[in-house]
Design a protein around this motif. Sequence first.
Motif, short mmCIF file in Angstrom:
data_model
loop_
_atom_site.label_atom_id
_atom_site.label_comp_id
_atom_site.label_asym_id
_atom_site.label_seq_id
_atom_site.Cartn_x
_atom_site.Cartn_y
_atom_site.Cartn_z
N ARG A 107 0.84 -1.20 0.00
CA ARG A 107 0.00 0.00 0.00
C ARG A 107 0.88 1.25 0.00
O ARG A 107 0.64 2.20 -0.76
N ARG A 108 1.91 1.24 0.85
CA ARG A 108 2.78 2.41 0.95
C ARG A 108 3.59 2.60 -0.33
O ARG A 108 3.76 3.73 -0.80
N MET A 109 4.08 1.51 -0.87
CA MET A 109 4.92 1.62 -2.08
C MET A 109 4.10 2.13 -3.26
O MET A 109 4.60 2.89 -4.09
N ALA A 110 2.84 1.69 -3.34
CA ALA A 110 2.00 2.14 -4.46
C ALA A 110 1.87 3.65 -4.45
O ALA A 110 1.95 4.31 -5.49
N ARG A 111 1.69 4.22 -3.26
CA ARG A 111 1.57 5.68 -3.18
C ARG A 111 2.92 6.35 -3.38
O ARG A 111 3.01 7.41 -4.01
N ALA A 112 3.97 5.76 -2.82
CA ALA A 112 5.30 6.36 -2.96
C ALA A 112 5.72 6.40 -4.44
O ALA A 112 6.36 7.35 -4.88
N ARG A 113 5.36 5.35 -5.19
CA ARG A 113 5.73 5.35 -6.63
C ARG A 113 4.95 6.41 -7.39
O ARG A 113 5.48 7.03 -8.32
N ARG A 114 3.69 6.61 -7.01
CA ARG A 114 2.91 7.68 -7.67
C ARG A 114 3.52 9.05 -7.35
O ARG A 114 3.63 9.92 -8.21
N ALA A 115 3.90 9.23 -6.07
CA ALA A 115 4.52 10.51 -5.69
C ALA A 115 5.82 10.71 -6.47
O ALA A 115 6.07 11.80 -7.00
N ALA A 116 6.62 9.65 -6.58
CA ALA A 116 7.91 9.76 -7.28
C ALA A 116 7.70 10.19 -8.74
O ALA A 116 8.52 10.92 -9.29
N ALA A 117 6.59 9.73 -9.33
CA ALA A 117 6.33 10.09 -10.73
C ALA A 117 5.99 11.57 -10.87
O ALA A 117 6.04 12.11 -11.99
N THR A 118 5.65 12.25 -9.76
CA THR A 118 5.33 13.68 -9.85
C THR A 118 6.51 14.55 -9.42
O THR A 118 6.35 15.75 -9.21
N ARG B 208 5.70 10.47 5.41
CA ARG B 208 5.82 9.84 4.09
C ARG B 208 5.19 10.80 3.09
O ARG B 208 3.98 10.75 2.83
N CYS B 209 6.02 11.68 2.55
CA CYS B 209 5.52 12.81 1.77
C CYS B 209 4.92 12.36 0.44
O CYS B 209 5.58 11.68 -0.34
N GLU B 210 3.70 12.78 0.20
CA GLU B 210 3.07 12.55 -1.11
C GLU B 210 3.11 13.82 -1.92
O GLU B 210 2.87 13.80 -3.13
N PRO C 101 -4.89 4.86 -14.84
CA PRO C 101 -4.09 4.79 -13.62
C PRO C 101 -2.95 5.81 -13.65
O PRO C 101 -2.40 6.10 -14.71
N ALA C 102 -2.64 6.35 -12.45
CA ALA C 102 -1.57 7.34 -12.37
C ALA C 102 -0.23 6.69 -12.71
O ALA C 102 -0.04 5.50 -12.50
N SER C 103 0.68 7.50 -13.23
CA SER C 103 2.02 6.99 -13.56
C SER C 103 2.78 6.67 -12.29
O SER C 103 2.51 7.24 -11.23
N ILE D 39 2.83 17.29 2.47
CA ILE D 39 1.59 16.58 2.81
C ILE D 39 1.89 15.10 2.82
O ILE D 39 2.54 14.59 1.89
N GLY D 40 1.43 14.41 3.84
CA GLY D 40 1.63 12.97 3.88
C GLY D 40 1.24 12.42 5.23
O GLY D 40 0.75 13.15 6.11
N ALA D 41 1.45 11.11 5.38
CA ALA D 41 1.03 10.42 6.60
C ALA D 41 2.16 10.44 7.62
O ALA D 41 3.33 10.26 7.27
N VAL D 42 1.81 10.66 8.87
CA VAL D 42 2.77 10.52 9.97
C VAL D 42 2.16 9.57 11.00
O VAL D 42 0.95 9.47 11.16
N ALA D 43 3.06 8.87 11.70
CA ALA D 43 2.62 7.95 12.75
C ALA D 43 2.18 8.73 13.98
O ALA D 43 2.76 9.76 14.30
N VAL D 44 1.15 8.23 14.64
CA VAL D 44 0.70 8.80 15.90
C VAL D 44 1.05 7.82 17.00
O VAL D 44 0.59 6.68 17.00
N GLU D 45 1.90 8.26 17.92
CA GLU D 45 2.41 7.38 18.97
C GLU D 45 1.97 7.89 20.33
O GLU D 45 1.95 9.09 20.56
N MET D 46 1.67 6.93 21.21
CA MET D 46 1.29 7.33 22.56
C MET D 46 1.84 6.32 23.55
O MET D 46 1.87 5.12 23.27
N GLU D 47 2.26 6.83 24.69
CA GLU D 47 2.71 5.93 25.75
C GLU D 47 1.46 5.37 26.43
O GLU D 47 0.55 6.12 26.79
#
Lengths: 147, 361
Positions: A124-135, B100-102, B142-144, B228-236
Amino acid sequence: MSEELGRAGWMGLLARARAGDLARLVAGLGDVPAHDWLRPPETGTVMVRGRAGGTGAPFNLGEMTVTRCALRLADGAVGHGHVQGRDKGHARDAALVDALMQGMRAGEVRTKVLCPLVAAETARRMARARRAAATKVEFFTMVRGEE
Amino acid sequence: MYVAVKGGERAIDNAHAWLAEERRGDRDVPELSVAQIREQMTLAVNRVMAEGSLYDPDLSALAIKQARGDLIEAVFLIRAYRTTLPRFGATQPVDTGTMRCERRISATFKDAPGGQVLGPTFDYTHRLLDFALAAEGEGPAPASEAPARAGDVPHVAGFLGREGLIQPEPPVDGVPPDLTRQSMELPASRALRLQALARGDEGFLLGLAYSTQRGYARNHAFVGELRIGAVAVEMEIPELGFTIELGEVVLTECETVNQFTGSKTEPPQFTRGYGLVFGQTERKAIAMALVDRALRWKDLGEEDRGAPAQDEEFVLMHCDNIQATGFLEHIKLPHYVDFQSELELIRKLRREAGEGREAAE
C-alpha cells in the motif's frame, strides 16, 4: 521484516492494519480462542500533538478517535488493542493477536497474521510512494546561446 | 422578565421531516453513501476534520451527508460528537520529519534534497470545467509510477538552520495549554495560538493571511516548504509502560521563511511562521503559517502596526467558526420579549419628544 517486530512493533502494525484484512487473517487461525474481557472495547479520543516549527515546543493539534480494549486468554496471556477509529472488532482482533503472540502459537500467528499484514502495508505504501515519485520535477537547464 | 411561550412543536417536527426529505433530494437519483463522500469528497472531509478538530474520515463524511454539504454545520456536528467521547490521553508530538511525503514543494530552493514532489495537486491545472466528469463512464487512467526513493525527506528549514541563517526551533518538552479544557486567556502562548489556528475557520484565516500580504503587518513570506503525507501517531500506554503507534494521520505542514530580525547582539536571521493542519488542506496550512508569523510580532521585537492579523485578541476570539456561527445565528431565534421592550422604549421616547415640541410651541 515481521521477523524483527517486537511487541510495540506488532501492536502498531495491528493498529495500522485495515480492519477487514486483520479480521480475515484472524479468522484463518481457526476458532477464536476463549477470552475474558479485562476492559471491553471502548471508543474515545487522544489529543494529537505537534511541535511549533516542526521541531520546537509542543502544541495541541486536535483529537483523533481511538478504540481500546484488553482481554485475557485461558492460558493467562493478556492482550491489549489500541487502534485508530471506532471499530470495536478491530480493537478486539488486535488484542487477540497481541495475546496469542505472547504464547505457544506465536510462530504460527507471526506467519499467518503479521507477515501478510506487513506485506499488505508495504504494498500500500509503495504504491503511493511510486505515484509521488512520478510527480517529482526534473529541471532542465536551458543552455543560452552565448558561444 | 422572561415570559415562557410554548408552541411550535408540530411545526418544528414537520420542518425536520421536510429537511430529511430535502436532504435526500430527487429519489430518481441514487442516494450518496458515506463511503462515497469519504472517498470522492475528500477535501471537504479533510476540512471538516481540521475545523471539527477530530481526525475521523468516516465521521466527517457522515456529518457532511447529514448537513447537506453545509461544511460549518458538519463541523458543528463533529464538535458536538467529540464532547461525548472520553479522552484517553495525549500523544507524543508527531514527527513531521518522518512524514511519508506525497507532496513536498519548496518555493525557496529549487534543488532541495528530496526534490520537488507535486503530488495530487490542482496547481498547474487550467481551471477549465471538465465536462468529461459529468458524463458517466470509465474511470481515469491509472496514475504513472516511478521508482520510489527510500528514507525521510529532510526539512528545508534545516538547511538554513545549519548556517544559522534562520531562527531555530529548539525542542522543548512540557504540557501545552489546551483550549478545549481551559477557556482562552490572553495574552496567549504560541502553543495556544497554534491550537486555535489549527482548528480555526479556513475562510477567516485566508482573509487575514491575505491582508498581511497586502501590507497589513508587513512580513513578506516565502513558502520555505509545504509537505503533505502520513505521519505515525504514537502514545505511551501507562498499563503497558511503553509507547506504541495508534495509527496514522495525514497532515499538511507549511513552513514560511520571513524577513529578518537582528539586533546589536544578534546577527540578522530569517524568521518563520508555522502551519500544521489535519488532512490535505494546503490553503489553510499556508494561511495558518502567515497568521502565526504576524502574531509573533511581540516575541520578535517588531512594532505593532495596528494590523488586524497582529491583534491576538481579534484573531483568536473570532477564528472559531462554531463560536462565531453560534452567536451569529442565535439572533434569528425568537427575541419577542427583548424586542417588545425596545418597541415600548421607542414609543415612549417619541411620545416625550412630541410633548416637548408641543410645550415649546
